[in-house]
Design an enzyme around this catalytic site. Structure first.
Site, mmCIF file in Angstrom:
data_model
loop_
_atom_site.group_PDB
_atom_site.id
_atom_site.type_symbol
_atom_site.label_atom_id
_atom_site.label_comp_id
_atom_site.label_asym_id
_atom_site.label_seq_id
_atom_site.Cartn_x
_atom_site.Cartn_y
_atom_site.Cartn_z
ATOM 1 N N LYS A 1 -6.006 -7.852 -11.947
ATOM 2 C CA LYS A 1 -5.441 -6.681 -12.632
ATOM 3 C C LYS A 1 -4.368 -6.023 -11.756
ATOM 4 O O LYS A 1 -4.290 -6.302 -10.555
ATOM 5 C CB LYS A 1 -6.566 -5.688 -12.950
ATOM 6 C CG LYS A 1 -7.326 -5.179 -11.733
ATOM 7 C CD LYS A 1 -8.625 -4.463 -12.123
ATOM 8 C CE LYS A 1 -9.363 -3.985 -10.883
ATOM 9 N NZ LYS A 1 -10.705 -3.457 -11.206
ATOM 10 N N TYR B 1 12.224 16.107 7.399
ATOM 11 C CA TYR B 1 11.978 17.259 6.526
ATOM 12 C C TYR B 1 10.863 18.133 7.100
ATOM 13 O O TYR B 1 9.831 17.624 7.542
ATOM 14 C CB TYR B 1 11.548 16.789 5.139
ATOM 15 C CG TYR B 1 12.664 16.210 4.313
ATOM 16 C CD1 TYR B 1 13.790 16.954 3.989
ATOM 17 C CD2 TYR B 1 12.578 14.903 3.843
ATOM 18 C CE1 TYR B 1 14.806 16.419 3.218
ATOM 19 C CE2 TYR B 1 13.581 14.356 3.063
ATOM 20 C CZ TYR B 1 14.703 15.118 2.753
ATOM 21 O OH TYR B 1 15.701 14.587 1.997
HETATM 22 C C1 LIG Z 1 -11.602 -3.997 -10.294
HETATM 23 C C2 LIG Z 1 -12.890 -4.562 -10.759
HETATM 24 C C3 LIG Z 1 -13.477 -5.631 -10.078
HETATM 25 C C4 LIG Z 1 -12.972 -6.127 -8.732
HETATM 26 O O1 LIG Z 1 -13.380 -5.211 -7.757
HETATM 27 P P1 LIG Z 1 -13.042 -5.421 -6.197
HETATM 28 O O2 LIG Z 1 -13.747 -4.281 -5.553
HETATM 29 O O3 LIG Z 1 -11.572 -5.323 -6.094
HETATM 30 O O4 LIG Z 1 -13.557 -6.744 -5.802
HETATM 31 C C5 LIG Z 1 -14.604 -6.211 -10.626
HETATM 32 N N1 LIG Z 1 -15.126 -5.748 -11.789
HETATM 33 C C6 LIG Z 1 -14.607 -4.693 -12.455
HETATM 34 C C7 LIG Z 1 -15.249 -4.228 -13.700
HETATM 35 C C8 LIG Z 1 -13.484 -4.060 -11.954
HETATM 36 O O5 LIG Z 1 -12.972 -3.012 -12.603
#
Ligand SMILES: *Cc1c(COP(=O)(O)O)cnc(C)c1O
Length: 378
Positions: free
Chosen positions: A50, A269
């Site tokens: 994702k 800044y």
């Molecule tokens: C993002 C996500 C994962 C992966 O999690 P990591 O901590 O990055 O390994 C797995 N399952 C779900 C439902 C997620 O949202």
């Protein structure tokens, strides 16, 4: 730009970019294999890709992960699934956020597998499957402690009372998600007990429970299909213990300017850094617009070779300033490279300095870097 067979590149042109992000696809593949090797009882590892594969680039990442043996992929949005389908014709692509009302036809067209996150989702998917005369595959998500997505306790009880609520669905996977897998928390065992209870009533298809850190909680957490994400990209899934994962990204900025300062001046800044004695300051073309978080102001470290160079002053939109007084002048001239993320300074190190987690550093990686994808052993 010369490209070798092993290197694809993208983003901003190499000559014109202020910084180069190198993604080591061989390290990504090694991490996938390492996670897979930790799984017991024949469990396999999916790959969570994702958010553009946690910022590193979904096309090259997914292709390399497929070559390393991954067949199940998880994205958050349907749109990410459509993108992924262009890269992987045969993968099982699961969409964690599910199919909202009206998106079902796209799921069929691109062969995407929705997570059903409520009984309402289940009813709509069943209606769609009946309409097209085909029980299309789906994932049933049961909430065991996130209070975010998935059947809640009440809905789960309804299904136990009336299993026909799931008739007409091809549930290929039953999943849940851990809330505190990266901590030594009693919540892990509580969620495990709830997921086992869910599984006793919902034994269909594969069971999927562990994220990256969950894999390292031990065999009880493995079930059939693990869903590692962040560990694949090099972030430590076992905070507090040495990182078993290989580093995947390296970020090098090119020095724009170096100046000698011998008077009492302030940098940047808000004049938040005051120079105490004769110093040299290098300016680099990276800023918060590149995902180099502003919270790193006066906190981050950069490296030139083995020399540490502290970031001084605030992170601006497009620039940062580092103190290179301790670095030999010959290694510190305009055009030379400074490691912002590298062997001495991992994603986790930078995250700690920013007061955040590696996930946020990765998914913030900017679009103005020249990207080099190296080392794909596929
Ligand atoms: C993002 C996500 C994962 C992966 O999690 P990591 O901590 O990055 O390994 C797995 N399952 C779900 C439902 C997620 O949202």
């Amino acid at each position: 730009m010369a490209k070798t067979d092993e290197q694809q590149s993208g983003g901003v042109d190499a000559l014109l970019a202020g910084a180069v992000l190198t993604v080591d696809l061989a390290a990504l593949q090694a991490n996938y294999r390492l996670v897979s090797s930790r799984l017991s009882n024949g469990a396999t590892a999916a790959a969570v890709v994702k958010a553009d594969a946690y910022g590193i680039g979904i096309g090259p990442a997914a292709t390399a992960l497929w070559a390393a043996g991954a067949r199940d992929f998880f994205v958050a949005h349907a749109d990410e699934g459509v993108t992924l389908r262009r890269h992987l014709a045969d993968a099982r692509i699961h969409v964690l956020n599910g199919a909202h009302d009206g998106a079902e036809e796209a799921f069929r067209e691109y062969n995407l597998i929705p997570a059903l996150n409520s009984l309402g989702d289940a009813a709509r998917w069943r209606t769609f499957c009946a309409k097209v005369g085909n029980p299309l595959p789906c994932v049933l998500h049961v909430d065991t402690g996130m209070c975010r997505l998935g059947l809640d306790r009440g809905e789960f009880a309804q299904v136990v009372d009336d299993p026909s609520l799931l008739d007409g669905l091809d549930i290929q996977t039953v999943m849940s998600h851990l809330a505190s897998a990266d901590e030594d928390s009693p919540q892990n065992a509580q969620q495990l007990a709830l997921f086992r209870e869910a599984r006793a009533h919902l034994p269909m298809g594969r069971a999927s429970f562990a994220n990256s850190s969950g894999v390292f909680l031990g065999p009880d957490y493995h079930f059939d299909l693990a869903r590692p994400g962040v560990a694949l990209y090099g972030v430590n899934p076992t905070p507090g213990s040495p990182n078993p994962m290989a580093q995947v990204i390296r970020l090098k900025a090119k020095i724009l300017q170096v100046r000698d300062v011998d008077s009492a001046e302030t940098v940047g800044y808000g004049a938040t850094h005051r120079i105490a004695g004769p110093s040299r300051i290098a300016t680099l073309p990276v800023g918060y617009a590149d995902g180099y978080l502003r919270s790193l102001s006066n906190r981050a470290t950069a490296y030139i070779g083995d020399y540490e160079a502290p970031l001084v002053g605030r992170v601006s939109m497009d620039l940062i300033t580092i103190d290179v007084t301790a670095v030999p002048e010959a290694q510190c001239r305009p055009g030379m490279a400074v490691d912002l993320i590298g062997p001495h300074h991992t994603v986790d190190d930078l995250a700690a300095q920013a007061g955040t987690i590696g996930y946020e550093i990765l998914t913030s990686l900017g679009r103005r870097y020249h990207r080099v994808y190296a080392g794909d052993t596929a």
